[in-house]
Write an enzyme that holds these catalytic residues in place. Structure first.
Site, short mmCIF file in Angstrom:
data_model
loop_
_atom_site.label_atom_id
_atom_site.label_comp_id
_atom_site.label_asym_id
_atom_site.label_seq_id
_atom_site.Cartn_x
_atom_site.Cartn_y
_atom_site.Cartn_z
N ASN A 10 50.34 3.03 43.83
CA ASN A 10 51.73 2.73 43.49
C ASN A 10 51.83 1.22 43.32
OD1 ASN A 10 54.47 2.29 43.36
ND2 ASN A 10 54.86 2.77 45.53
N TRP A 11 51.92 0.81 42.07
CA TRP A 11 51.91 -0.63 41.79
C TRP A 11 53.26 -1.30 42.07
CZ3 TRP A 11 48.62 -2.36 36.95
CH2 TRP A 11 47.27 -2.12 37.23
N LYS A 12 54.27 -0.50 42.35
CA LYS A 12 55.62 -1.05 42.59
C LYS A 12 56.00 -1.99 41.44
CE LYS A 12 54.67 -0.63 47.48
NZ LYS A 12 55.20 -0.81 48.81
N HIS A 93 60.45 7.64 47.18
CA HIS A 93 59.81 6.54 47.92
C HIS A 93 60.87 5.87 48.80
CE1 HIS A 93 57.73 2.84 48.85
NE2 HIS A 93 56.62 3.42 48.46
N GLU A 95 61.43 2.90 49.43
CA GLU A 95 62.06 1.73 48.84
C GLU A 95 63.21 2.14 47.92
OE1 GLU A 95 58.52 -0.23 47.40
OE2 GLU A 95 57.90 -0.52 49.49
N GLU A 163 54.88 8.74 54.51
CA GLU A 163 54.80 7.29 54.57
C GLU A 163 55.78 6.75 55.61
OE1 GLU A 163 53.20 5.57 50.63
OE2 GLU A 163 55.35 5.82 50.42
N GLY A 169 53.43 -1.76 53.75
CA GLY A 169 53.32 -3.18 53.45
C GLY A 169 53.31 -4.09 54.66
N SER A 208 49.97 0.94 54.42
CA SER A 208 48.93 -0.04 54.78
C SER A 208 47.52 0.54 54.78
CB SER A 208 49.25 -0.68 56.14
OG SER A 208 50.46 -1.42 56.06
N GLY A 229 49.86 1.22 48.17
CA GLY A 229 50.63 0.19 47.48
C GLY A 229 49.79 -1.06 47.25
N GLY A 230 49.88 -2.00 48.19
CA GLY A 230 49.26 -3.31 48.02
C GLY A 230 47.79 -3.27 47.65
C1 PEP Z 1 53.63 2.43 49.22
O1 PEP Z 1 54.34 1.62 48.68
O2 PEP Z 1 53.74 3.62 48.92
C2 PEP Z 1 52.66 1.95 50.21
C3 PEP Z 1 52.07 2.81 50.96
O3 PEP Z 1 52.47 0.60 50.28
P1 PEP Z 1 51.32 -0.17 51.12
O4 PEP Z 1 50.03 0.55 50.87
O5 PEP Z 1 51.32 -1.56 50.57
O6 PEP Z 1 51.71 -0.10 52.56
#
Ligand code: PEP
Length: 248
Positions: A10-12, A93, A95, A163, A169, A208, A229-230
């Site tokens: 997930n590149w956000k 999600h 966010e 999640e 993050g 994470s 994500g990251g």
């Molecule tokens: C996400 O945004 O779905 C996520 C899991 O982010 P991260 O891996 O950066 O915690």
């Protein structure tokens, strides 16, 4: 049917045209791990370009509107993602649940729109920190599952992503035991509602995940993959997670 491991990036709100090369590198390296399904969900602006640049790869959106068309300024319909060649969409999600005020009914409607458009859906659930600390995480997440998972879908076309919001993050990760407990509870709730079809639904962990912790998290009970994500923005960080999933 054994569930194939599934690792989704997930590149956000990250990525410009030049980032297509990073996605191509990810898909090229991931092809060495054929036992794992890999998808990348870039910003909407890059979906069409990535579909063109990586033929046959699974590319997705990070959200969709629940309607097919209309006066919804700034929104993108699931059918528009499908029209670009996307095959996946993330809905619910945190966010968007937290930042855009989306509730379970909204998430369910978006999931239904994605399925109707022919997309596979990754439906996110997860508890905030205070709910985790009060011991209510399982009840909270199961209520999200009850309210946001549609009634009717092919089991292999809807994955749940658990999640915990406090893990996204932040570098914080639940214990493997806590992840297994949540995933087991989700599987149980799906089985109670959908019977044997629940065995074919994948439940991903997100929050994470990185190359160092992926193998341990992915070995936990009922964990069928990861939403990342990251660590999904470059091949150097993402491919070790795919490799960890392949090595299980
Ligand atoms: C996400 O945004 O779905 C996520 C899991 O982010 P991260 O891996 O950066 O915690």
């Amino acid at each position: 049917m054994a569930r194939r491991k599934y690792v989704v990036g997930n590149w956000k709100m990250n990525g410009v045209k030049a980032s297509i090369a990073d996605a191509q590198a990810i898909f090229a390296a991931a092809a060495n791990h054929a036992a794992v399904d890999v998808a990348i969900c870039p910003p909407f602006t890059l979906v069409g370009a990535l579909v063109a640049a990586a033929p046959g790869a699974a590319v997705g959106g990070q959200d969709c509107h629940s309607e097919n068309s209309g006066a919804f300024t700034g929104s993108v319909a699931a059918s528009m993602l499908a029209d670009l060649g996307a095959s996946v969409v993330i809905v619910g999600h945190s966010e968007r649940r937290e930042g855009c005020g989306e509730g379970d009914a909204d998430v369910r409607a978006k999931a239904e729109a994605g399925l109707s458009a022919g997309l596979s859906v990754i439906l996110c659930v997860g508890e905030p920190r205070e709910i985790r600390e009060s011991g209510g995480a399982i009840d909270y997440v199961l209520a999200q599952i009850a309210g946001s998972v549609p009634d009717d879908f092919a089991a292999d076309r809807l994955a749940i992503a658990y999640e915990p919001i406090w893990a996204i993050g932040t570098g914080l990760v639940p214990t493997v035991g806590d992840v297994a407990a949540l995933h087991g509870a989700i599987r149980g709730a799906l089985a109670a509602r959908f019977g044997g079809a629940a065995d074919d639904m994948r439940i991903l962990y997100g929050g994470s995940v990185n190359g160092d912790n992926a193998a341990e998290l992915l070995r936990a009970g009922d964990v069928d993959g990861a939403l990342v994500g990251g660590a999904s923005l470059t091949a150097a960080k993402f491919v070790p997670i795919v490799a960890a999933a392949a090595g299980l």
